[in-house]
Design a protein around this motif. Structure first.
Motif, PDB file in Angstrom:
ATOM      1  N   VAL A 178       0.848  -1.190   0.000  1.00  0.00           N
ATOM      2  CA  VAL A 178       0.000   0.000   0.000  1.00  0.00           C
ATOM      3  C   VAL A 178       0.883   1.240   0.000  1.00  0.00           C
ATOM      4  N   VAL A 179       0.412   2.308  -0.628  1.00  0.00           N
ATOM      5  CA  VAL A 179       1.052   3.613  -0.555  1.00  0.00           C
ATOM      6  C   VAL A 179       0.243   4.435   0.439  1.00  0.00           C
ATOM      7  N   VAL A 180       0.910   5.017   1.442  1.00  0.00           N
ATOM      8  CA  VAL A 180       0.234   5.740   2.518  1.00  0.00           C
ATOM      9  C   VAL A 180       0.539   7.231   2.395  1.00  0.00           C
ATOM     10  N   LEU A 181      -0.503   8.048   2.427  1.00  0.00           N
ATOM     11  CA  LEU A 181      -0.346   9.493   2.380  1.00  0.00           C
ATOM     12  C   LEU A 181      -0.788  10.090   3.709  1.00  0.00           C
ATOM     13  N   ASP A 182       0.075  10.891   4.335  1.00  0.00           N
ATOM     14  CA  ASP A 182      -0.319  11.668   5.504  1.00  0.00           C
ATOM     15  C   ASP A 182      -1.208  12.811   5.035  1.00  0.00           C
ATOM     16  N   CYS A 183      -2.179  13.179   5.864  1.00  0.00           N
ATOM     17  CA  CYS A 183      -3.085  14.254   5.485  1.00  0.00           C
ATOM     18  C   CYS A 183      -3.903  14.705   6.698  1.00  0.00           C
ATOM     19  N   PRO A 184      -4.544  15.865   6.615  1.00  0.00           N
ATOM     20  CA  PRO A 184      -5.335  16.335   7.747  1.00  0.00           C
ATOM     21  C   PRO A 184      -6.695  15.634   7.877  1.00  0.00           C
ATOM     22  N   ASP A 185      -7.268  15.142   6.767  1.00  0.00           N
ATOM     23  CA  ASP A 185      -8.604  14.539   6.789  1.00  0.00           C
ATOM     24  C   ASP A 185      -8.604  13.281   5.918  1.00  0.00           C
ATOM     25  N   PRO A 186      -8.283  12.112   6.517  1.00  0.00           N
ATOM     26  CA  PRO A 186      -8.166  10.884   5.720  1.00  0.00           C
ATOM     27  C   PRO A 186      -9.424  10.523   4.927  1.00  0.00           C
ATOM     28  N   ARG A 187     -10.600  10.689   5.504  1.00  0.00           N
ATOM     29  CA  ARG A 187     -11.825  10.323   4.794  1.00  0.00           C
ATOM     30  C   ARG A 187     -12.025  11.201   3.563  1.00  0.00           C
ATOM     31  N   ALA A 188     -11.795  12.506   3.714  1.00  0.00           N
ATOM     32  CA  ALA A 188     -11.983  13.425   2.582  1.00  0.00           C
ATOM     33  C   ALA A 188     -10.988  13.123   1.467  1.00  0.00           C
ATOM     34  N   LEU A 189      -9.728  12.880   1.803  1.00  0.00           N
ATOM     35  CA  LEU A 189      -8.738  12.619   0.768  1.00  0.00           C
ATOM     36  C   LEU A 189      -8.980  11.267   0.098  1.00  0.00           C
ATOM     37  N   GLY A 235     -11.886  10.030  -0.360  1.00  0.00           N
ATOM     38  CA  GLY A 235     -13.000  10.320  -1.255  1.00  0.00           C
ATOM     39  C   GLY A 235     -12.547  10.971  -2.552  1.00  0.00           C
ATOM     40  N   PHE A 236     -11.580  11.891  -2.450  1.00  0.00           N
ATOM     41  CA  PHE A 236     -11.026  12.522  -3.647  1.00  0.00           C
ATOM     42  C   PHE A 236     -10.428  11.460  -4.570  1.00  0.00           C
ATOM     43  N   TYR A 237      -9.556  10.603  -4.028  1.00  0.00           N
ATOM     44  CA  TYR A 237      -8.900   9.594  -4.863  1.00  0.00           C
ATOM     45  C   TYR A 237      -9.880   8.525  -5.330  1.00  0.00           C
ATOM     46  N   ALA A 238     -10.932   8.228  -4.586  1.00  0.00           N
ATOM     47  CA  ALA A 238     -11.969   7.308  -5.066  1.00  0.00           C
ATOM     48  C   ALA A 238     -12.670   7.918  -6.276  1.00  0.00           C
ATOM     49  N   GLY A 239     -12.863   9.238  -6.259  1.00  0.00           N
ATOM     50  CA  GLY A 239     -13.447   9.918  -7.407  1.00  0.00           C
ATOM     51  C   GLY A 239     -12.542   9.876  -8.626  1.00  0.00           C
ATOM     52  N   VAL A 240     -11.234   9.916  -8.417  1.00  0.00           N
ATOM     53  CA  VAL A 240     -10.263   9.886  -9.517  1.00  0.00           C
ATOM     54  C   VAL A 240     -10.036   8.472 -10.027  1.00  0.00           C
ATOM     55  N   LEU A 241      -9.828   7.503  -9.099  1.00  0.00           N
ATOM     56  CA  LEU A 241      -9.405   6.153  -9.471  1.00  0.00           C
ATOM     57  C   LEU A 241     -10.494   5.090  -9.384  1.00  0.00           C
ATOM     58  N   GLY A 242     -11.624   5.412  -8.757  1.00  0.00           N
ATOM     59  CA  GLY A 242     -12.619   4.394  -8.453  1.00  0.00           C
ATOM     60  C   GLY A 242     -12.185   3.643  -7.209  1.00  0.00           C
ATOM     61  N   GLY A 243     -12.889   2.606  -6.881  1.00  0.00           N
ATOM     62  CA  GLY A 243     -12.509   1.791  -5.739  1.00  0.00           C
ATOM     63  C   GLY A 243     -13.442   1.965  -4.559  1.00  0.00           C
ATOM     64  N   GLU A 244     -13.107   1.249  -3.504  1.00  0.00           N
ATOM     65  CA  GLU A 244     -13.945   1.206  -2.304  1.00  0.00           C
ATOM     66  C   GLU A 244     -13.188   1.788  -1.116  1.00  0.00           C
ATOM     67  N   VAL A 245     -13.818   2.744  -0.442  1.00  0.00           N
ATOM     68  CA  VAL A 245     -13.230   3.372   0.744  1.00  0.00           C
ATOM     69  C   VAL A 245     -13.600   2.552   1.966  1.00  0.00           C
ATOM     70  N   GLU A 246     -12.594   2.206   2.763  1.00  0.00           N
ATOM     71  CA  GLU A 246     -12.798   1.454   4.003  1.00  0.00           C
ATOM     72  C   GLU A 246     -12.148   2.232   5.140  1.00  0.00           C
ATOM     73  N   ALA A 247     -12.955   2.713   6.088  1.00  0.00           N
ATOM     74  CA  ALA A 247     -12.450   3.555   7.177  1.00  0.00           C
ATOM     75  C   ALA A 247     -12.425   2.807   8.498  1.00  0.00           C
ATOM     76  N   GLN A 248     -11.413   3.105   9.315  1.00  0.00           N
ATOM     77  CA  GLN A 248     -11.369   2.628  10.695  1.00  0.00           C
ATOM     78  C   GLN A 248     -12.412   3.424  11.490  1.00  0.00           C
ATOM     79  N   GLU A 249     -12.818   2.921  12.637  1.00  0.00           N
ATOM     80  CA  GLU A 249     -13.830   3.605  13.436  1.00  0.00           C
ATOM     81  C   GLU A 249     -13.420   5.018  13.822  1.00  0.00           C
ATOM     82  N   ASP A 250     -12.151   5.205  14.182  1.00  0.00           N
ATOM     83  CA  ASP A 250     -11.717   6.526  14.636  1.00  0.00           C
ATOM     84  C   ASP A 250     -11.322   7.457  13.482  1.00  0.00           C
ATOM     85  N   LEU A 251     -11.406   6.985  12.249  1.00  0.00           N
ATOM     86  CA  LEU A 251     -11.096   7.742  11.035  1.00  0.00           C
ATOM     87  C   LEU A 251      -9.659   8.264  10.976  1.00  0.00           C
ATOM     88  N   SER A 252      -8.754   7.712  11.785  1.00  0.00           N
ATOM     89  CA  SER A 252      -7.355   8.132  11.700  1.00  0.00           C
ATOM     90  C   SER A 252      -6.631   7.414  10.568  1.00  0.00           C
TER      91      SER A 252
END
Length: 122
Positions: free
Chosen positions: A8-19, A21-38
């Protein structure tokens, strides 16, 4: 013989869910979030996954700079139509980083958190 396999390639960011979502819009795919969204994973069809990690106090990389806060890495994304892909990423919240020569086979943008990425003609 390889010693490891890219998982996996990991990107640090201020809002993991929002980012994610951006890349899901660009590349497609399924977003899977941890409960704490970190930590949020994006399972990309036909490619390696991307993950997004919360980084309090995140400072986006600067492009192009060879000194402090350099880009550190970037993603190259292959597209069939540069103009159509550009319209799409801009609608999703990307920003143009290099509006140079439009006849090149690549263009440089920043995602909503400031990470550089290129759209490259296939």
């Amino acid at each position: 013989m390889a010693l490891a396999k890219l998982d996996v390639v990991v990107l640090d960011c201020p809002d993991p869910r929002a980012l994610a979502g951006f890349y899901a819009g660009v590349l497609g795919g399924e977003v899977e979030a941890q409960e704490d969204l970190s930590w949020v994973d994006l399972k990309v069809p036909g490619g390696p996954s991307l993950a997004f990690q919360s980084a309090p106090g995140f400072t986006p990389p600067q492009w192009p700079r060879a000194d402090q806060d350099s880009q550190q890495f970037h993603l190259d994304l292959t597209v069939d139509d540069l103009d159509a892909a550009e319209r799409g990423v801009l609608e999703l919240g990307a920003k143009v980083l290099d509006a140079g020569d439009r006849s090149r086979s690549w263009r440089v943008y920043a995602d909503p958190a400031g990470h550089p990425f290129c759209l490259c003609a296939s």
